[in-house]
Design a protein around this motif. Sequence first.
Motif, PDB file in Angstrom:
ATOM      1  N   LYS A  99       0.841  -1.200   0.000  1.00  0.00           N
ATOM      2  CA  LYS A  99       0.000   0.000   0.000  1.00  0.00           C
ATOM      3  C   LYS A  99       0.875   1.249   0.000  1.00  0.00           C
ATOM      4  O   LYS A  99       0.563   2.234  -0.629  1.00  0.00           O
ATOM      5  CB  LYS A  99      -0.911   0.019   1.221  1.00  0.00           C
ATOM      6  N   LYS A 140      -5.911   4.714  -0.831  1.00  0.00           N
ATOM      7  CA  LYS A 140      -6.453   3.424  -1.232  1.00  0.00           C
ATOM      8  C   LYS A 140      -5.658   2.290  -0.604  1.00  0.00           C
ATOM      9  O   LYS A 140      -4.424   2.314  -0.594  1.00  0.00           O
ATOM     10  CB  LYS A 140      -6.397   3.299  -2.762  1.00  0.00           C
ATOM     11  N   GLY A 141      -6.373   1.319  -0.078  1.00  0.00           N
ATOM     12  CA  GLY A 141      -5.702   0.145   0.466  1.00  0.00           C
ATOM     13  C   GLY A 141      -5.282   0.261   1.904  1.00  0.00           C
ATOM     14  O   GLY A 141      -4.713  -0.673   2.461  1.00  0.00           O
ATOM     15  N   ASN A 142      -5.533   1.409   2.500  1.00  0.00           N
ATOM     16  CA  ASN A 142      -5.181   1.586   3.910  1.00  0.00           C
ATOM     17  C   ASN A 142      -6.313   2.336   4.600  1.00  0.00           C
ATOM     18  O   ASN A 142      -6.605   3.475   4.248  1.00  0.00           O
ATOM     19  CB  ASN A 142      -3.861   2.348   4.046  1.00  0.00           C
ATOM     20  N   THR A 192       2.077   2.408  -3.392  1.00  0.00           N
ATOM     21  CA  THR A 192       1.226   3.315  -4.128  1.00  0.00           C
ATOM     22  C   THR A 192       1.472   4.743  -3.695  1.00  0.00           C
ATOM     23  O   THR A 192       1.592   5.650  -4.509  1.00  0.00           O
ATOM     24  CB  THR A 192      -0.251   2.962  -3.877  1.00  0.00           C
TER      25      THR A 192
END
Length: 351
Positions: free
Chosen positions: A2, A64-66, A5
């Motif tokens: 993450k 995003k993703g966290n 990114t």
Amino acid sequence: MKEETARENFPPHNMLKNIVRNGGDELSQQNPAKRARVSVRVRCDTPTMNDGCQWRKYGQKIAKGNPCPRAYYRCTVAPSSPVRKQVQRCADDMSILIITYEITHNHPLPVSATAMASTTSAAASMLMTGSSTARSSGTTSSSTLSTTNSIKAILPSEFIAFVFPSFPTITLNLTSNSASSARLGNFPPRYSTINLNFSSLESNALPISWSNGVLSYGNPPYNKNQTGSLSFGSHPQETLYQSYLQKNLNPTQQSLPPDTIAAATKAITSDPSFQSASIIGCATASTSGNQTVGTYFVGQYYQLLQNQPDFVHQFYSDASTMLRIDSNTREIATAMLVIYMKSLVKIARVQ
DNA sequence: CGGTTTTGACCGGCGC
DNA sequence: GCGCCGGTCAAAACCG
């Protein structure tokens, strides 16, 4: 993953425009692709870690993703300071803060902030010089390094085994706790090894001596893990490097000679069997009287080749101690980072 | 009251 | 071209 990114998009491409609009000129004189970032991992329960510097929060985002929001800070020590940082909790381990610094401070800092700042700026400047040096060597791995311009330093107060997924992600894990020593014992290097410890330095550095392949910086005052020595492993090829180092190190010099970096770099990049390196770095700071006291961590980096198709890289901390931070120890921290980065270049080349 | 934080809007890059 | 996403802006709220 993450964080990957996040890293790829930091700094933003419109940052220059914004800086110009705001009247700043430091950034506009730099190639944005060349601006180094240093990412630090800290095990920290509080929302942010006090690194001694003054910051003003200017934004927050859910990345995003966290699930944890990412906070954006500007340095407010100086009005025109270009320094920014991002703070975000690690999604995998909420107790870990990921702090990404961009741009080194171009103004005086509070004494309590010098330790972290000197480490991150050393890492950043090393990245800059290291990338150009690496580029001149013409290796594919170093060009990978030069385009990354990012170091991740992991500075938890306790041991973390960290695996970073792929190059060119560079993770510098400067961990410290006693449990890790035991773990380290279960994980001896199976390859030729370069160990560099300079943990015993004081401002008036003790004379360097050399014997039996061990370069000593005075007496080790702390524990057996901090031998204050530079020792190379038992690989036959390293004899050459030992003599090279021996020849190029001035025993009476009080600061780390520039040749040391070059010699160690040469050793690392010349040894095809090299697979691991020890490093030392400065992590935290506090003020004691009129002196800054920092925690230095010694650690060991391993590359696990066998039965690891994805090339797992791990770092295990070894020991820590308290040292007075002066120009000497800063120089050493820089040297250690250089050596560490060079080792990564070498490992990438082997890969 | 001045500095900081919060938070939704906005912007530009990028991938599809 | 469009939507997504990360980063920044800036007004309002907050705080000592």
